[in-house]
Design a protein around this motif. Structure first.
Motif, short mmCIF file in Angstrom:
data_model
loop_
_atom_site.label_atom_id
_atom_site.label_comp_id
_atom_site.label_asym_id
_atom_site.label_seq_id
_atom_site.Cartn_x
_atom_site.Cartn_y
_atom_site.Cartn_z
N SER A 168 0.83 -1.21 0.00
CA SER A 168 0.00 0.00 0.00
C SER A 168 0.87 1.26 0.00
CB SER A 168 -0.96 0.01 1.19
OG SER A 168 -0.27 0.02 2.41
N GLN A 169 1.99 1.24 0.71
CA GLN A 169 2.87 2.40 0.73
C GLN A 169 3.53 2.61 -0.63
OE1 GLN A 169 3.11 4.72 3.25
NE2 GLN A 169 4.09 5.82 1.57
N THR A 170 3.90 1.52 -1.28
CA THR A 170 4.48 1.62 -2.62
C THR A 170 3.48 2.22 -3.59
OG1 THR A 170 5.88 -0.31 -2.20
CG2 THR A 170 5.50 0.28 -4.51
N ILE A 171 2.23 1.77 -3.51
CA ILE A 171 1.18 2.29 -4.38
C ILE A 171 0.93 3.76 -4.06
CG2 ILE A 171 -1.30 2.14 -4.91
CD1 ILE A 171 -0.94 -0.94 -4.59
N ALA A 172 0.87 4.11 -2.78
CA ALA A 172 0.66 5.51 -2.38
C ALA A 172 1.78 6.39 -2.93
CB ALA A 172 0.58 5.62 -0.86
N ASP A 173 3.02 5.93 -2.81
CA ASP A 173 4.15 6.70 -3.32
C ASP A 173 4.03 6.94 -4.82
OD1 ASP A 173 5.21 6.71 -0.74
OD2 ASP A 173 6.70 5.14 -1.17
N ARG A 174 3.62 5.92 -5.54
CA ARG A 174 3.50 6.05 -7.00
C ARG A 174 2.35 6.98 -7.38
NH1 ARG A 174 3.74 0.21 -9.48
NH2 ARG A 174 3.70 1.40 -11.42
N ILE A 175 1.24 6.92 -6.63
CA ILE A 175 0.11 7.82 -6.90
C ILE A 175 0.52 9.26 -6.60
CG2 ILE A 175 -2.23 8.46 -6.21
CD1 ILE A 175 -2.74 5.45 -5.68
N GLU A 176 1.20 9.47 -5.47
CA GLU A 176 1.66 10.81 -5.12
C GLU A 176 2.63 11.35 -6.16
OE1 GLU A 176 1.35 10.59 -0.25
OE2 GLU A 176 3.26 10.11 -1.20
N ASP A 177 3.53 10.51 -6.65
CA ASP A 177 4.46 10.94 -7.70
C ASP A 177 3.72 11.33 -8.97
OD1 ASP A 177 6.64 10.52 -6.05
OD2 ASP A 177 7.20 8.60 -6.96
N LEU A 178 2.70 10.55 -9.30
CA LEU A 178 1.94 10.79 -10.53
C LEU A 178 1.16 12.10 -10.45
CD1 LEU A 178 0.97 9.66 -13.29
CD2 LEU A 178 -0.90 8.58 -12.05
N TYR A 179 0.50 12.34 -9.32
CA TYR A 179 -0.35 13.51 -9.18
C TYR A 179 0.34 14.69 -8.51
CZ TYR A 179 -4.37 10.93 -10.88
OH TYR A 179 -5.25 10.23 -11.67
N GLY A 180 1.52 14.48 -7.94
CA GLY A 180 2.28 15.57 -7.34
C GLY A 180 1.66 16.14 -6.07
N GLN A 181 0.88 15.34 -5.35
CA GLN A 181 0.26 15.79 -4.11
C GLN A 181 0.27 14.64 -3.10
OE1 GLN A 181 -3.62 17.64 -4.51
NE2 GLN A 181 -3.21 18.06 -6.66
N PRO A 182 0.15 14.97 -1.80
CA PRO A 182 0.09 13.90 -0.80
C PRO A 182 -1.23 13.13 -0.89
CG PRO A 182 0.04 16.08 0.25
CD PRO A 182 0.19 16.29 -1.22
N MET A 183 -1.19 11.87 -0.43
CA MET A 183 -2.38 11.00 -0.52
C MET A 183 -3.60 11.61 0.16
SD MET A 183 -2.29 8.41 -2.44
CE MET A 183 -3.75 7.55 -1.92
N ALA A 184 -3.42 12.26 1.30
CA ALA A 184 -4.58 12.83 2.01
C ALA A 184 -5.31 13.83 1.11
CB ALA A 184 -4.13 13.49 3.31
#
Length: 133
Positions: free
Chosen positions: A6-22
């Motif tokens: 889940s942390q790996t996926i969160a990191d990749r989503i944050e990198d893609l969208y340029g914002q924190p998961m929250a």
């Protein structure tokens, strides 16, 4: 603490969208259907839920299987149930992670630099000067 899927996926989503998961989860909640961000944050949440259940069931399994504890019919049923739930959660986690990873692999962040100006339209061909005699 091990690095979870889940942390790996969160990191990749944050990198893609340029914002924190929250912030991304809040944004996805405003448009819960039909957006790629909502689909990715939902997959992330599903992986997170499976990981929490794996940890919980593993803790229960360890409690029931302590060396000093006698294993009777009651405990055996709980041991079996915990093991089954762990297997189900691992399968669920892996399936959601595989889907999210495949989607993320197909997406790329768009550069924030402005695109170069388009070529100026070609001017009309110059007409030949008319000769008069």
């Amino acid at each position: 603490m091990p690095h979870n899927l889940s942390q790996t996926i969160a990191d990749r989503i944050e990198d893609l969208y340029g914002q924190p998961m929250a912030a991304l989860e809040t944004q996805a909640d405003t448009h819960p259907r039909g957006s790629m961000l909502a689909a990715l944050t939902n997959s992330y949440s599903d992986v997170q839920l499976a990981e929490r259940n794996i940890a919980f069931q593993l803790q229960r399994l360890r409690e029931f299987a302590q060396p000093e504890r006698e294993i009777g019919k009651f405990e055996a049923g709980h041991l079996l149930d915990c093991a089954r739930r762990i297997a189900e959660s691992v399968a669920s986690r892996d399936a959601h992670a595989k889907t999210a990873s495949a989607v993320l692999a197909g997406l790329h962040r768009v550069p924030t630099t402005p695109s170069p100006p388009s070529a100026a339209p070609a001017s009309a061909p110059a007409t030949a000067a008319t000769r008069t005699r």
